[in-house]
Design a protein around this motif. Sequence first.
Motif, mmCIF file in Angstrom:
data_model
loop_
_atom_site.group_PDB
_atom_site.id
_atom_site.type_symbol
_atom_site.label_atom_id
_atom_site.label_comp_id
_atom_site.label_asym_id
_atom_site.label_seq_id
_atom_site.Cartn_x
_atom_site.Cartn_y
_atom_site.Cartn_z
ATOM 1 N N SER A 7 0.803 -1.229 0.000
ATOM 2 C CA SER A 7 0.000 0.000 0.000
ATOM 3 C C SER A 7 0.833 1.274 0.000
ATOM 4 N N ASP A 8 2.001 1.265 0.671
ATOM 5 C CA ASP A 8 2.823 2.487 0.684
ATOM 6 C C ASP A 8 4.197 2.303 0.035
ATOM 7 N N GLY A 9 4.558 1.073 -0.329
ATOM 8 C CA GLY A 9 5.829 0.807 -0.999
ATOM 9 C C GLY A 9 7.055 0.885 -0.116
ATOM 10 N N LEU A 10 6.860 1.104 1.189
ATOM 11 C CA LEU A 10 7.987 1.211 2.112
ATOM 12 C C LEU A 10 8.290 -0.130 2.756
ATOM 13 N N SER A 11 9.546 -0.295 3.118
ATOM 14 C CA SER A 11 9.972 -1.481 3.845
ATOM 15 C C SER A 11 9.850 -1.183 5.336
ATOM 16 N N HIS A 12 9.062 -1.987 6.023
ATOM 17 C CA HIS A 12 8.807 -1.782 7.446
ATOM 18 C C HIS A 12 9.470 -2.876 8.272
ATOM 19 N N ALA A 13 9.852 -2.533 9.490
ATOM 20 C CA ALA A 13 10.410 -3.505 10.433
ATOM 21 C C ALA A 13 9.243 -4.191 11.145
ATOM 22 N N VAL A 14 9.227 -5.518 11.064
ATOM 23 C CA VAL A 14 8.199 -6.310 11.726
ATOM 24 C C VAL A 14 8.904 -7.301 12.634
ATOM 25 N N ARG A 15 8.500 -7.331 13.889
ATOM 26 C CA ARG A 15 9.126 -8.245 14.856
ATOM 27 C C ARG A 15 8.779 -9.695 14.536
ATOM 28 N N ASP A 16 9.708 -10.594 14.834
ATOM 29 C CA ASP A 16 9.486 -12.027 14.619
ATOM 30 C C ASP A 16 8.263 -12.520 15.370
ATOM 31 N N THR A 17 8.049 -11.984 16.573
ATOM 32 C CA THR A 17 6.898 -12.419 17.364
ATOM 33 C C THR A 17 5.590 -12.037 16.683
ATOM 34 N N GLU A 18 5.589 -10.916 15.977
ATOM 35 C CA GLU A 18 4.396 -10.491 15.239
ATOM 36 C C GLU A 18 4.129 -11.445 14.076
ATOM 37 N N ILE A 19 5.166 -11.848 13.387
ATOM 38 C CA ILE A 19 5.013 -12.758 12.254
ATOM 39 C C ILE A 19 4.510 -14.121 12.723
ATOM 40 N N ALA A 20 4.987 -14.557 13.869
ATOM 41 C CA ALA A 20 4.618 -15.871 14.386
ATOM 42 C C ALA A 20 3.277 -15.888 15.124
ATOM 43 N N SER A 21 2.701 -14.727 15.391
ATOM 44 C CA SER A 21 1.457 -14.698 16.158
ATOM 45 C C SER A 21 0.309 -15.317 15.367
ATOM 46 N N ALA A 22 -0.591 -15.953 16.065
ATOM 47 C CA ALA A 22 -1.728 -16.635 15.438
ATOM 48 C C ALA A 22 -2.605 -15.662 14.659
ATOM 49 N N SER A 24 -1.783 -12.837 13.066
ATOM 50 C CA SER A 24 -1.147 -12.481 11.797
ATOM 51 C C SER A 24 -1.169 -13.663 10.841
ATOM 52 N N TYR A 25 -0.969 -14.826 11.393
ATOM 53 C CA TYR A 25 -0.947 -16.037 10.570
ATOM 54 C C TYR A 25 -2.286 -16.244 9.870
ATOM 55 N N GLN A 26 -3.352 -15.929 10.540
ATOM 56 C CA GLN A 26 -4.686 -16.151 9.977
ATOM 57 C C GLN A 26 -5.103 -15.087 8.972
ATOM 58 N N ASN A 27 -4.723 -13.829 9.210
ATOM 59 C CA ASN A 27 -5.219 -12.786 8.312
ATOM 60 C C ASN A 27 -4.183 -12.260 7.317
ATOM 61 N N GLY A 28 -2.906 -12.552 7.500
ATOM 62 C CA GLY A 28 -1.875 -12.159 6.541
ATOM 63 C C GLY A 28 -1.391 -10.734 6.630
ATOM 64 N N TYR A 29 -1.837 -9.977 7.633
ATOM 65 C CA TYR A 29 -1.385 -8.602 7.847
ATOM 66 C C TYR A 29 -0.490 -8.571 9.065
ATOM 67 N N TYR A 30 0.471 -7.649 9.061
ATOM 68 C CA TYR A 30 1.417 -7.552 10.163
ATOM 69 C C TYR A 30 1.469 -6.124 10.686
ATOM 70 N N SER A 31 1.656 -5.990 11.975
ATOM 71 C CA SER A 31 1.818 -4.678 12.583
ATOM 72 C C SER A 31 3.310 -4.366 12.663
ATOM 73 N N ALA A 32 3.714 -3.287 11.997
ATOM 74 C CA ALA A 32 5.126 -2.894 11.976
ATOM 75 C C ALA A 32 5.506 -2.181 13.269
ATOM 76 N N VAL A 33 6.789 -2.023 13.467
ATOM 77 C CA VAL A 33 7.324 -1.332 14.643
ATOM 78 C C VAL A 33 6.770 0.086 14.733
#
Length: 69
Positions: A7-22, A24-33
């Motif tokens: 959506s914005d073309g920027l590279s965002h920092a996403v924590r490993d714990t966010e990627i592994a959370s249930a 995020s796993y279900q909806n495919g979206y991640y909350s960046a730092v």
Amino acid sequence: MSITCISDGLSHAVRDTEIASANSYQNGYYSAVCGHVVTPASMVAPDGQPCRVCAERDPGHEHRCRERR
């Protein structure tokens, strides 16, 4: 981990714990730092420009972006 948002073309920092959370796993979206909700671009595409707020909050973010370009 650095993830580029389609959506914005920027590279965002996403924590490993966010990627592994249930949630995020279900909806495919991640909350960046920075708080941005990331809709990931293709993981084989080069990273976009680093998000400035993520870079301020995660010192290694810009380095990871340069490694992937």
